[in-house]
Design an enzyme around this catalytic site. Structure first.
Site, short mmCIF file in Angstrom:
data_model
loop_
_atom_site.label_atom_id
_atom_site.label_comp_id
_atom_site.label_asym_id
_atom_site.label_seq_id
_atom_site.Cartn_x
_atom_site.Cartn_y
_atom_site.Cartn_z
N CYS A 1 0.82 25.09 -21.62
CA CYS A 1 0.33 24.68 -22.94
C CYS A 1 0.69 23.26 -23.34
O CYS A 1 -0.17 22.49 -23.77
CB CYS A 1 0.91 25.60 -24.03
SG CYS A 1 1.39 27.23 -23.52
N GLU B 1 -10.70 23.70 -19.79
CA GLU B 1 -9.79 22.71 -20.39
C GLU B 1 -9.60 21.51 -19.46
O GLU B 1 -9.67 20.36 -19.89
CB GLU B 1 -8.44 23.35 -20.70
CG GLU B 1 -8.50 24.32 -21.88
CD GLU B 1 -7.20 25.05 -22.17
OE1 GLU B 1 -7.06 25.58 -23.28
OE2 GLU B 1 -6.30 25.10 -21.29
N CYS C 1 4.74 27.45 -20.07
CA CYS C 1 4.20 26.81 -21.28
C CYS C 1 4.73 25.38 -21.42
O CYS C 1 3.96 24.45 -21.63
CB CYS C 1 4.57 27.65 -22.50
SG CYS C 1 4.08 26.88 -24.04
N LYS D 1 -0.55 20.40 -21.02
CA LYS D 1 -2.02 20.48 -21.09
C LYS D 1 -2.53 19.87 -22.39
O LYS D 1 -3.48 19.08 -22.39
CB LYS D 1 -2.41 21.96 -20.97
CG LYS D 1 -3.86 22.31 -21.01
CD LYS D 1 -4.42 22.61 -22.36
CE LYS D 1 -3.76 23.66 -23.20
NZ LYS D 1 -4.03 25.02 -22.85
N GLU E 1 -14.40 24.95 -44.55
CA GLU E 1 -15.04 25.57 -45.73
C GLU E 1 -16.33 26.29 -45.33
O GLU E 1 -16.80 27.16 -46.07
CB GLU E 1 -15.34 24.52 -46.81
CG GLU E 1 -16.40 23.51 -46.43
CD GLU E 1 -16.69 22.49 -47.53
OE1 GLU E 1 -16.67 22.87 -48.72
OE2 GLU E 1 -16.95 21.32 -47.19
C1 LIG Z 1 -2.44 25.50 -17.43
C2 LIG Z 1 -2.00 26.51 -18.45
C3 LIG Z 1 -2.25 26.28 -19.78
C4 LIG Z 1 -1.86 27.21 -20.74
N1 LIG Z 1 -2.14 26.96 -22.04
C5 LIG Z 1 -1.78 27.85 -23.00
C6 LIG Z 1 -2.04 27.59 -24.37
O1 LIG Z 1 -2.63 26.56 -24.72
N2 LIG Z 1 -1.63 28.52 -25.28
C7 LIG Z 1 -0.99 29.66 -24.91
O2 LIG Z 1 -0.62 30.46 -25.78
N3 LIG Z 1 -0.73 29.93 -23.61
C8 LIG Z 1 -1.11 29.05 -22.64
N4 LIG Z 1 -0.82 29.32 -21.33
C9 LIG Z 1 -0.17 30.60 -20.98
C10 LIG Z 1 1.34 30.49 -21.24
O3 LIG Z 1 1.86 29.38 -20.56
C11 LIG Z 1 1.99 31.77 -20.76
O4 LIG Z 1 1.36 32.88 -21.38
C12 LIG Z 1 3.49 31.82 -21.10
O5 LIG Z 1 4.16 30.73 -20.54
C13 LIG Z 1 4.08 33.12 -20.59
O6 LIG Z 1 5.46 33.14 -20.78
P1 LIG Z 1 6.38 34.08 -19.88
O7 LIG Z 1 7.72 34.02 -20.50
O8 LIG Z 1 5.72 35.38 -19.68
O9 LIG Z 1 6.37 33.38 -18.45
P2 LIG Z 1 6.70 31.91 -17.98
O10 LIG Z 1 6.67 30.95 -19.11
O11 LIG Z 1 5.81 31.66 -16.82
O12 LIG Z 1 8.22 31.98 -17.50
C14 LIG Z 1 8.61 32.70 -16.36
C15 LIG Z 1 9.79 32.00 -15.75
O13 LIG Z 1 10.38 32.85 -14.79
C16 LIG Z 1 10.83 32.06 -13.69
N5 LIG Z 1 10.99 32.97 -12.55
C17 LIG Z 1 9.99 33.65 -11.90
N6 LIG Z 1 10.53 34.46 -10.96
C18 LIG Z 1 11.87 34.31 -11.04
C19 LIG Z 1 12.96 34.89 -10.34
N7 LIG Z 1 12.77 35.83 -9.40
N8 LIG Z 1 14.21 34.50 -10.66
C20 LIG Z 1 14.43 33.56 -11.61
N9 LIG Z 1 13.43 32.99 -12.32
C21 LIG Z 1 12.16 33.36 -12.04
C22 LIG Z 1 9.75 31.01 -13.56
O14 LIG Z 1 10.20 29.87 -12.86
C23 LIG Z 1 9.41 30.72 -15.01
O15 LIG Z 1 10.18 29.64 -15.51
C24 LIG Z 1 -1.19 28.39 -20.34
C25 LIG Z 1 -0.93 28.63 -18.99
C26 LIG Z 1 -1.33 27.70 -18.05
C27 LIG Z 1 -1.05 27.97 -16.61
#
Ligand SMILES: Cc1cc2nc3c(=O)[nH]c(=O)nc-3n(C[C@H](O)[C@H](O)[C@H](O)COP(=O)(O)OP(=O)(O)OC[C@H]3O[C@@H](n4cnc5c(N)ncnc54)[C@H](O)[C@@H]3O)c2cc1C
Length: 458
Positions: free
Chosen positions: A50, A183, A45, A53, A445
């Site tokens: 998010c 988007e 995000c 973006k 509205e």
């Molecule tokens: C282009 C784009 C636009 C988006 N826009 C929106 C929006 O406008 N509104 C909205 O609500 N959602 C949006 N989303 C979705 C949103 O980003 C995700 O739903 C959200 O980030 C999910 O959070 P999370 O904690 O599940 O995973 P993430 O935020 O992906 O975090 C997972 C983390 O785990 C780390 N990781 C993975 N494997 C390992 C490992 N083995 N060891 C250590 N670290 C690891 C990764 O590096 C990452 O930092 C968007 C997604 C994308 C791709």
């Protein structure tokens, strides 16, 4: 708190939206917490989802704002756009946000291990060349873009790289019809690229209300995005001058010259090489960790939240789930997560806001459904003359008169639907909406003045 025979009460894998929330609340409740992150603190995000973006979406909208300003008496001359300046500013902001989270961890005493983690067993994580034990483990590793397996796919980028392109492509093909695809089509189109969007399906935004899909399709077309439906991207070739030639169905000659190809064809949960199967954690067909309503996996002390569970891939959902896990584990209250009527937005141009059931899903569920809708030119464009229309739509269960869905395409619709979502979640009736006096003159509205039934669907 948990037994001291473990190094930590909670070990979180992944410092994204869900992992950060769970870790912070758990720590606040007195737990000893460690987090592993193998890229940048903040997750998708903040770093490549998010936040960046939406910053790019603001940038793209200035093109129209400058044009419209003339009708309001402004003379704006010699405008120019610098992609490198935008990307540098965006990078500065996400670095700031990432640091805010990292500082928060340090301040509150959460240990951060900047490396890849995997499970050795149900209570042991291997990370940074050592083994760390924890009473509870939270898998919050998010998801990753999937690329189709076609010849030349190595020439294509995903949303990850789109945020870091060295230059704005003159011509870009975007493959996909989901929210990320539409988007980025709006972003690149607004910034001046020639955009073609190729989608396999019959209409963009599968799963959204059909009127919303059609309305957005038409509005994007008016703004200059070329949308090719029922289209398959077959191969990508690099030409001698460095440009690309894409073979795809649905365009004359089945060839499209362009400078960049972005695929936005889906995201898969990050569960490979995590040691989940060995620890006994069950996954679904797409690799998502299967969880119950408490985000508990098939192994009692291993939880999973956010995109890795392959349900609703939205930041506020991951955040809510992370908070719920912390409350269940350390807050003395088993806290389920209710994923009904989750509102969401598409930051397309114009944007979409939606909550509750589409008309089609409501008919399936209730049989008789009243539909109210209006399409109008927003006040702003009466002066600008811009040919952009806003759609508002309510779906009402005919027997109870509860509003079960609200959908909007048009300026500010994500902001407006956030408010309407309270009404839908609270199961308010159409009459209760009507009893609310509107704020004038607004687009919002319109939701309160929908009188004519567009149809009663059975
Ligand atoms: C282009 C784009 C636009 C988006 N826009 C929106 C929006 O406008 N509104 C909205 O609500 N959602 C949006 N989303 C979705 C949103 O980003 C995700 O739903 C959200 O980030 C999910 O959070 P999370 O904690 O599940 O995973 P993430 O935020 O992906 O975090 C997972 C983390 O785990 C780390 N990781 C993975 N494997 C390992 C490992 N083995 N060891 C250590 N670290 C690891 C990764 O590096 C990452 O930092 C968007 C997604 C994308 C791709």
């Amino acid at each position: 708190m948990g037994a001291t025979r473990f190094d930590y009460d909670l070990f979180t894998i992944g410092a994204g939206s869900g992992g950060i929330r769970a870790s912070r609340i758990s720590r606040h409740l007195g737990a000893r917490v460690a987090v592993a992150e193998n890229y940048r603190i903040g997750g998708t995000c903040v770093i490549r989802g998010c936040v960046p973006k939406k910053l790019l979406t603001y940038a793209a909208h200035y093109a129209e704002d400058f044009e419209d300003a003339r009708s309001y008496g402004w003379t704006i001359e010699n405008t120019s756009f610098s992609w490198p300046a935008l990307i540098a500013n965006k990078n500065r902001e996400i670095a700031r946000l990432s640091k805010v989270y990292a500082d928060g961890f340090a301040r509150t005493g959460i240990d951060v291990i900047e490396d890849t983690a995997k499970l050795a067993d149900a209570h042991t994580v291997e990370v940074g060349g050592r083994r760390v034990t924890a009473q509870n483990i939270l898998v919050a590793t998010g998801a990753w873009p999937v690329k189709p397996t076609i010849p030349g796919i190595e020439h294509a980028i995903t949303s990850n790289e789109a945020f870091e392109l060295p230059a704005l492509p003159k011509r870009i093909l975007i493959a996909g019809g989901g929210y990320v695809a539409v988007e980025f089509a709006g972003i690149f189109n607004g910034l001046g690229s020639q955009v073609t969007l190729s989608y396999r399906g019959a209409q963009v935004l599968r799963g959204f209300d059909d009127d919303v899909r059609k309305h957005l399709h038409d509005e994007m077309g008016k703004k200059g995005v070329r949308i090719v439906l029922d289209s398959d991207v077959l191969r990508i070739d690099r030409c001698t001058d460095g440009s690309l030639e894409v073979s795809l169905t649905g365009v004359p000659g089945n060839k499209l010259p362009c400078d960049a190809v972005m695929v936005a064809t889906g995201r898969n949960p990050n569960t490979a090489r995590l040691g989940l199967a060995e620890a006994g954690v069950k996954r679904d067909g797409a690799g998502g960790v299967m969880v119950d309503r408490f985000c508990r996996s098939s192994v009692a002390n291993i939880y999973a939240v956010g995109d890795v569970t392959h349900r609703l891939a939205l930041t506020p959902v991951a955040v809510r789930e992370g908070g719920a896990v912390a409350m269940t584990l350390f807050g003395g209250a088993e806290t389920p997560v209710d994923l009904d009527d989750v509102p969401s937005a598409v930051f397309s141009q114009p944007p979409v806001g939606t909550v509750g059931l589409t008309e089609a899903r409501a008919v399936e569920k209730f049989g008789k459904v009243d539909v109210y809708k209006a399409s109008f030119r927003p006040l702003r464009h009466t002066l600008s003359g811009r040919d952009e229309r806003t759609l508002v739509k309510l779906v009402v269960d005919a027997s109870t008169q509860c509003v079960v869905g609200a959908h909007m395409v048009g300026a500010d619709s994500p902001e407006i639907i956030q408010g309407i979502a309270v009404a839908v979640k609270s199961k308010l009736t159409k009459a209760q909406l009507d009893a609310t006096i509107g704020i004038h003159p607004t687009a919002a509205e319109e939701f309160l003045t929908l009188r004519e039934k567009a149809s009663r669907v059975t």
